[in-house]
Motif scaffolding. Structure first.
Motif, PDB file in Angstrom:
ATOM      1  N   GLU A  39       0.849  -1.186   0.000  1.00 13.95           N
ATOM      2  CA  GLU A  39       0.000   0.000   0.000  1.00 13.95           C
ATOM      3  C   GLU A  39       0.888   1.241   0.000  1.00 13.95           C
ATOM      4  N   PRO A  40       0.310   2.386  -0.325  1.00 14.63           N
ATOM      5  CA  PRO A  40       1.118   3.612  -0.252  1.00 14.63           C
ATOM      6  C   PRO A  40       1.705   3.767   1.155  1.00 14.63           C
ATOM      7  N   TRP A  41       2.993   4.014   1.245  1.00  9.47           N
ATOM      8  CA  TRP A  41       3.653   3.935   2.548  1.00  9.47           C
ATOM      9  C   TRP A  41       3.662   5.240   3.320  1.00  9.47           C
ATOM     10  N   LEU A  42       3.253   6.328   2.723  1.00  8.72           N
ATOM     11  CA  LEU A  42       3.144   7.581   3.475  1.00  8.72           C
ATOM     12  C   LEU A  42       1.731   8.124   3.354  1.00  8.72           C
ATOM     13  N   SER A  43       1.075   8.237   4.460  1.00 12.55           N
ATOM     14  CA  SER A  43      -0.272   8.796   4.463  1.00 12.55           C
ATOM     15  C   SER A  43      -0.181  10.320   4.475  1.00 12.55           C
ATOM     16  N   ARG A  44      -1.316  10.953   4.303  1.00 12.33           N
ATOM     17  CA  ARG A  44      -1.344  12.421   4.367  1.00 12.33           C
ATOM     18  C   ARG A  44      -0.970  12.915   5.759  1.00 12.33           C
ATOM     19  N   ALA A  45      -1.360  12.159   6.777  1.00 10.79           N
ATOM     20  CA  ALA A  45      -1.012  12.550   8.148  1.00 10.79           C
ATOM     21  C   ALA A  45       0.494  12.500   8.355  1.00 10.79           C
ATOM     22  N   ALA A  46       1.140  11.486   7.796  1.00 13.75           N
ATOM     23  CA  ALA A  46       2.589  11.391   7.939  1.00 13.75           C
ATOM     24  C   ALA A  46       3.289  12.532   7.210  1.00 13.75           C
ATOM     25  N   LEU A  47       2.722  12.967   6.108  1.00 11.09           N
ATOM     26  CA  LEU A  47       3.312  14.084   5.375  1.00 11.09           C
ATOM     27  C   LEU A  47       3.019  15.430   6.033  1.00 11.09           C
ATOM     28  N   ALA A  48       1.884  15.527   6.731  1.00  6.28           N
ATOM     29  CA  ALA A  48       1.506  16.798   7.355  1.00  6.28           C
ATOM     30  C   ALA A  48       2.166  17.006   8.712  1.00  6.28           C
ATOM     31  N   SER A  49       2.603  15.954   9.370  1.00  5.16           N
ATOM     32  CA  SER A  49       3.197  16.080  10.704  1.00  5.16           C
ATOM     33  C   SER A  49       4.411  16.998  10.744  1.00  5.16           C
ATOM     34  N   PRO A  50       5.367  16.876   9.818  1.00  7.39           N
ATOM     35  CA  PRO A  50       6.482  17.836   9.858  1.00  7.39           C
ATOM     36  C   PRO A  50       6.041  19.280   9.667  1.00  7.39           C
ATOM     37  N   LEU A  51       4.999  19.494   8.871  1.00  5.47           N
ATOM     38  CA  LEU A  51       4.504  20.860   8.672  1.00  5.47           C
ATOM     39  C   LEU A  51       3.942  21.451   9.955  1.00  5.47           C
TER      40      LEU A  51
END
Length: 96
Positions: A71-83
């Motif tokens: 499955e896609p290994w980075l969710s939107r939450a994982a991408l938004a956390s650093p922001l």
């Protein structure tokens, strides 16, 4: 994960505002805040280190799920956390 990061970022901002040591009377005096980077480091370590470990755990989980299920290994939450944390540190630096 996204909600956890947002809540802990707010807690971090509240802690930074409460524990900031420089009185407002000294804010405009050059050199009066010489130790402020060290104070910021001490305050931020209480929240940033555990959150970094939690986020690394979530990242490891995402990688594991990707390896097992493709499955896609980075969710939107994982991408938004650093922001969230970039904004929190930016807001902290604006106020101090």
């Amino acid at each position: 994960m996204l909600l956890m990061n947002a809540v802990i970022a707010v807690i971090y901002l509240l802690m930074a505002a409460k524990w900031w040591w420089l009185p407002s009377e000294l804010a405009d005096i050059p050199g009066a805040s010489g130790g402020s980077p060290f104070i910021w480091l001490l305050v931020s370590c209480y929240t940033l280190a555990p959150v970094a470990l939690l986020n690394l755990g979530f990242l490891a989980r995402h990688i594991y799920v990707y390896a097992k299920r493709k499955e896609p290994w980075l969710s939107r939450a994982a991408l938004a956390s650093p922001l969230i944390w970039i904004v929190a540190v930016y807001v902290d630096f604006l106020h101090h």
